[in-house]
Design a protein around this motif. Structure first.
Motif, PDB file in Angstrom:
ATOM      1  N   LEU A   1       0.831  -1.206   0.000  1.00  0.00           N
ATOM      2  CA  LEU A   1       0.000   0.000   0.000  1.00  0.00           C
ATOM      3  C   LEU A   1       0.865   1.256   0.000  1.00  0.00           C
ATOM      4  O   LEU A   1       0.578   2.230  -0.708  1.00  0.00           O
ATOM      5  CB  LEU A   1      -0.924   0.002   1.215  1.00  0.00           C
ATOM      6  N   LEU A   2       1.936   1.229   0.785  1.00  0.00           N
ATOM      7  CA  LEU A   2       2.868   2.365   0.793  1.00  0.00           C
ATOM      8  C   LEU A   2       3.616   2.460  -0.537  1.00  0.00           C
ATOM      9  O   LEU A   2       3.888   3.556  -1.035  1.00  0.00           O
ATOM     10  CB  LEU A   2       3.863   2.204   1.940  1.00  0.00           C
ATOM     11  N   ALA A   3       3.939   1.301  -1.129  1.00  0.00           N
ATOM     12  CA  ALA A   3       4.680   1.287  -2.400  1.00  0.00           C
ATOM     13  C   ALA A   3       3.867   1.914  -3.523  1.00  0.00           C
ATOM     14  O   ALA A   3       4.434   2.530  -4.435  1.00  0.00           O
ATOM     15  CB  ALA A   3       5.070  -0.140  -2.765  1.00  0.00           C
ATOM     16  N   SER A   4       2.548   1.765  -3.469  1.00  0.00           N
ATOM     17  CA  SER A   4       1.720   2.369  -4.519  1.00  0.00           C
ATOM     18  C   SER A   4       1.852   3.891  -4.509  1.00  0.00           C
ATOM     19  O   SER A   4       1.901   4.526  -5.564  1.00  0.00           O
ATOM     20  CB  SER A   4       0.260   1.957  -4.333  1.00  0.00           C
ATOM     21  N   LEU A   5       1.934   4.466  -3.317  1.00  0.00           N
ATOM     22  CA  LEU A   5       2.149   5.918  -3.218  1.00  0.00           C
ATOM     23  C   LEU A   5       3.563   6.293  -3.650  1.00  0.00           C
ATOM     24  O   LEU A   5       3.781   7.338  -4.276  1.00  0.00           O
ATOM     25  CB  LEU A   5       1.906   6.385  -1.779  1.00  0.00           C
ATOM     26  N   THR A   6       4.526   5.429  -3.318  1.00  0.00           N
ATOM     27  CA  THR A   6       5.923   5.693  -3.686  1.00  0.00           C
ATOM     28  C   THR A   6       6.099   5.774  -5.192  1.00  0.00           C
ATOM     29  O   THR A   6       6.722   6.707  -5.707  1.00  0.00           O
ATOM     30  CB  THR A   6       6.853   4.608  -3.114  1.00  0.00           C
TER      31      THR A   6
ATOM     32  N   SER B   1       4.376  23.704  -6.865  1.00  0.00           N
ATOM     33  CA  SER B   1       4.399  23.218  -5.479  1.00  0.00           C
ATOM     34  C   SER B   1       4.170  21.709  -5.406  1.00  0.00           C
ATOM     35  O   SER B   1       4.648  21.044  -4.486  1.00  0.00           O
ATOM     36  CB  SER B   1       3.347  23.945  -4.641  1.00  0.00           C
ATOM     37  N   VAL B   2       3.461  21.151  -6.410  1.00  0.00           N
ATOM     38  CA  VAL B   2       3.173  19.712  -6.406  1.00  0.00           C
ATOM     39  C   VAL B   2       4.465  18.899  -6.534  1.00  0.00           C
ATOM     40  O   VAL B   2       4.534  17.758  -6.058  1.00  0.00           O
ATOM     41  CB  VAL B   2       2.180  19.363  -7.541  1.00  0.00           C
ATOM     42  N   PHE B   3       5.498  19.471  -7.135  1.00  0.00           N
ATOM     43  CA  PHE B   3       6.792  18.783  -7.252  1.00  0.00           C
ATOM     44  C   PHE B   3       7.360  18.483  -5.867  1.00  0.00           C
ATOM     45  O   PHE B   3       7.813  17.368  -5.581  1.00  0.00           O
ATOM     46  CB  PHE B   3       7.775  19.636  -8.056  1.00  0.00           C
ATOM     47  N   TYR B   4       7.298  19.450  -4.957  1.00  0.00           N
ATOM     48  CA  TYR B   4       7.849  19.283  -3.613  1.00  0.00           C
ATOM     49  C   TYR B   4       6.919  18.437  -2.729  1.00  0.00           C
ATOM     50  O   TYR B   4       7.378  17.714  -1.843  1.00  0.00           O
ATOM     51  CB  TYR B   4       8.113  20.661  -2.999  1.00  0.00           C
ATOM     52  N   ILE B   5       5.617  18.515  -3.008  1.00  0.00           N
ATOM     53  CA  ILE B   5       4.676  17.638  -2.312  1.00  0.00           C
ATOM     54  C   ILE B   5       4.975  16.179  -2.643  1.00  0.00           C
ATOM     55  O   ILE B   5       4.978  15.313  -1.753  1.00  0.00           O
ATOM     56  CB  ILE B   5       3.217  17.990  -2.696  1.00  0.00           C
ATOM     57  N   MET B   6       5.257  15.923  -3.914  1.00  0.00           N
ATOM     58  CA  MET B   6       5.558  14.566  -4.342  1.00  0.00           C
ATOM     59  C   MET B   6       6.892  14.071  -3.761  1.00  0.00           C
ATOM     60  O   MET B   6       7.043  12.883  -3.457  1.00  0.00           O
ATOM     61  CB  MET B   6       5.587  14.489  -5.872  1.00  0.00           C
ATOM     62  N   ILE B   7       7.852  14.962  -3.609  1.00  0.00           N
ATOM     63  CA  ILE B   7       9.138  14.567  -3.007  1.00  0.00           C
ATOM     64  C   ILE B   7       8.935  14.145  -1.550  1.00  0.00           C
ATOM     65  O   ILE B   7       9.476  13.121  -1.103  1.00  0.00           O
ATOM     66  CB  ILE B   7      10.160  15.722  -3.097  1.00  0.00           C
ATOM     67  N   VAL B   8       8.133  14.923  -0.806  1.00  0.00           N
ATOM     68  CA  VAL B   8       7.842  14.574   0.591  1.00  0.00           C
ATOM     69  C   VAL B   8       7.087  13.250   0.666  1.00  0.00           C
ATOM     70  O   VAL B   8       7.400  12.380   1.504  1.00  0.00           O
ATOM     71  CB  VAL B   8       7.023  15.701   1.260  1.00  0.00           C
ATOM     72  N   LEU B   9       6.090  13.064  -0.212  1.00  0.00           N
ATOM     73  CA  LEU B   9       5.322  11.821  -0.253  1.00  0.00           C
ATOM     74  C   LEU B   9       6.223  10.638  -0.573  1.00  0.00           C
ATOM     75  O   LEU B   9       6.115   9.570   0.049  1.00  0.00           O
ATOM     76  CB  LEU B   9       4.206  11.942  -1.292  1.00  0.00           C
ATOM     77  N   MET B  10       7.138  10.827  -1.516  1.00  0.00           N
ATOM     78  CA  MET B  10       8.066   9.764  -1.928  1.00  0.00           C
ATOM     79  C   MET B  10       8.974   9.362  -0.764  1.00  0.00           C
ATOM     80  O   MET B  10       9.135   8.173  -0.465  1.00  0.00           O
ATOM     81  CB  MET B  10       8.907  10.238  -3.115  1.00  0.00           C
ATOM     82  N   ALA B  11       9.553  10.347  -0.081  1.00  0.00           N
ATOM     83  CA  ALA B  11      10.489  10.068   1.013  1.00  0.00           C
ATOM     84  C   ALA B  11       9.785   9.413   2.199  1.00  0.00           C
ATOM     85  O   ALA B  11      10.281   8.438   2.782  1.00  0.00           O
ATOM     86  CB  ALA B  11      11.174  11.361   1.446  1.00  0.00           C
ATOM     87  N   THR B  12       8.597   9.942   2.546  1.00  0.00           N
ATOM     88  CA  THR B  12       7.868   9.421   3.709  1.00  0.00           C
ATOM     89  C   THR B  12       7.397   7.993   3.480  1.00  0.00           C
ATOM     90  O   THR B  12       7.610   7.105   4.322  1.00  0.00           O
ATOM     91  CB  THR B  12       6.659  10.321   4.027  1.00  0.00           C
ATOM     92  N   SER B  13       6.739   7.764   2.347  1.00  0.00           N
ATOM     93  CA  SER B  13       6.215   6.416   2.061  1.00  0.00           C
ATOM     94  C   SER B  13       7.342   5.403   1.918  1.00  0.00           C
ATOM     95  O   SER B  13       7.224   4.249   2.349  1.00  0.00           O
ATOM     96  CB  SER B  13       5.352   6.439   0.800  1.00  0.00           C
ATOM     97  N   CYS B  14       8.456   5.827   1.347  1.00  0.00           N
ATOM     98  CA  CYS B  14       9.603   4.932   1.171  1.00  0.00           C
ATOM     99  C   CYS B  14      10.207   4.550   2.525  1.00  0.00           C
ATOM    100  O   CYS B  14      10.570   3.388   2.747  1.00  0.00           O
ATOM    101  CB  CYS B  14      10.645   5.608   0.291  1.00  0.00           C
ATOM    102  N   ALA B  15      10.287   5.510   3.445  1.00  0.00           N
ATOM    103  CA  ALA B  15      10.872   5.244   4.763  1.00  0.00           C
ATOM    104  C   ALA B  15      10.040   4.221   5.541  1.00  0.00           C
ATOM    105  O   ALA B  15      10.580   3.261   6.106  1.00  0.00           O
ATOM    106  CB  ALA B  15      10.981   6.549   5.552  1.00  0.00           C
ATOM    107  N   PHE B  16       8.710   4.396   5.564  1.00  0.00           N
ATOM    108  CA  PHE B  16       7.855   3.450   6.281  1.00  0.00           C
ATOM    109  C   PHE B  16       7.792   2.105   5.564  1.00  0.00           C
ATOM    110  O   PHE B  16       7.648   1.054   6.204  1.00  0.00           O
ATOM    111  CB  PHE B  16       6.450   4.036   6.444  1.00  0.00           C
TER     112      PHE B  16
END
Length: 333
Positions: free
Chosen positions: A173-178, A202-217
């Motif tokens: 589920l997290l990988a789908s967001l990643t 701004s969506v570029f930086y939103i996606m970077i945060v989403l990528m980093a967070t989902s990848c970490a968990f």
């Protein structure tokens, strides 16, 4: 041409990852066999493996900017079959009939995936990503995913359920967001390099945060699954869950199969099924590699004089006890 480049990048990157994992395993085995033990990070061979792993991950990241998620994600099976065959040379393993059969099924599946994958434009602007992010199909999908994840997290935290399916479903589920975030970031960077600046959105930086967070968990839950269960069970289940979740997210968020013929969709799914079967056959009944440590080092015990190393022998009747000579000396004293 861009899609072909993405396929080649993904295949080559996953092959590099399989080589890197075997090199790291070989480095660990060599260190164990040495008389003077030293940390693995001081091994040049280990650093060579880490470098290849980094190149492979960068290549995978770039591939999402050129090819659909539904095509790049299933190509992760290249690392599985690559690892099975490369380990014959690096780790001196025996080639099994299951490896050959699984490899043949996986290669056939890859051919069908590449042939019948959706052919959609891959250059995504920041405005397109914004529109996809607020579209109703993705909002419904996100709500369902959050509900399912919260239910799984409840069982994981409150009920202490750490079954392999629960852990790997949360990873998927997290990988789908990643993969959604990775594709958006990769595509916007590629367009910016070509001269169409997208980094001001701004969506570029939103996606970077989403990528980093989902990848970490994702890494957190995956590491726990690897710790609790054998890799022979984790690898195929994680591949099936990850590929399925990533493909669904690509279909819903980026609408990758929107104008694809029904026959092509069926053949693509059949290719996925063959890849799943191939990976499961390769991983099934595969023996785990354990490091053979020649002795148990007690270390320095406070107040005790260390005279040597204990050599346990499970075939001896005095396993785990002192030798008779030592007992007699102790009684005389």
């Amino acid at each position: 041409q861009a899609q072909i480049l993405g396929v080649l990048l993904a295949a080559a990157s996953n092959f590099l990852i399989s080589v890197s994992l075997n090199i790291q395993k070989c480095a660990h085995l060599r260190l164990v066999c040495q008389a003077e033990q030293k940390p693995y990070y001081r091994s040049k061979l280990w650093w060579c493996g880490i470098t290849l792993l980094g190149l492979g991950e960068v290549g995978n990241f770039t591939a999402y900017g050129f090819a659909p998620i539904a095509l790049v994600a299933p190509l992760g099976c290249v690392s599985v079959i690559g690892s099975a065959f490369i380990s014959v040379f690096f780790l001196k393993r025996t080639m099994r009939t299951a490896d050959i059969l699984g490899g043949a099924l996986t290669i056939t599946g890859i051919y069908l995936l590449v042939t019948f994958a959706p052919n959609v434009p891959q250059e995504l602007t920041g405005r397109q990503v914004q529109n996809y992010l607020v579209s109703w199909p993705f909002l419904v999908y996100s709500i369902l995913e959050i509900i399912i994840f919260c239910i799984l997290l409840y069982f994981y935290k409150r009920k202490a359920v750490k079954h392999i399916v629960v852990l790997l479903m949360m990873v998927a589920l997290l990988a789908s967001l990643t993969v959604i975030a990775v594709k958006a970031v990769s595509s916007m960077i590629a367009l910016s390099v070509k001269g169409e600046m997208q980094l001001t959105y701004s969506v570029f930086y939103i996606m970077i945060v989403l990528m980093a967070t989902s990848c970490a968990f994702q890494i957190k839950f995956l590491n726990q699954a690897i710790h609790l269960y054998e890799a022979t069970a984790v690898v195929p289940i994680n591949f099936v869950f990850f590929t399925t979740s990533a493909t669904i997210s690509g279909v819903i968020f980026y609408r990758e199969f929107q104008s694809t013929a029904l026959l092509s969709v069926f053949m693509f799914l059949f290719g996925c099924l063959l890849s799943f079967l191939g990976v499961i056959i390769i991983a099934r009944n595969k023996k785990e590699e354990h490091l053979q440590i020649p002795f148990i080092d007690c270390g320095h015990i406070p107040g005790q004089k260390l005279t040597g190393k204990i050599q346990p022998d499970s075939h001896s009747s005095c396993y785990g006890t002192l030798n008779k000579e030592d007992d007699s000396v102790k009684s005389q004293s």
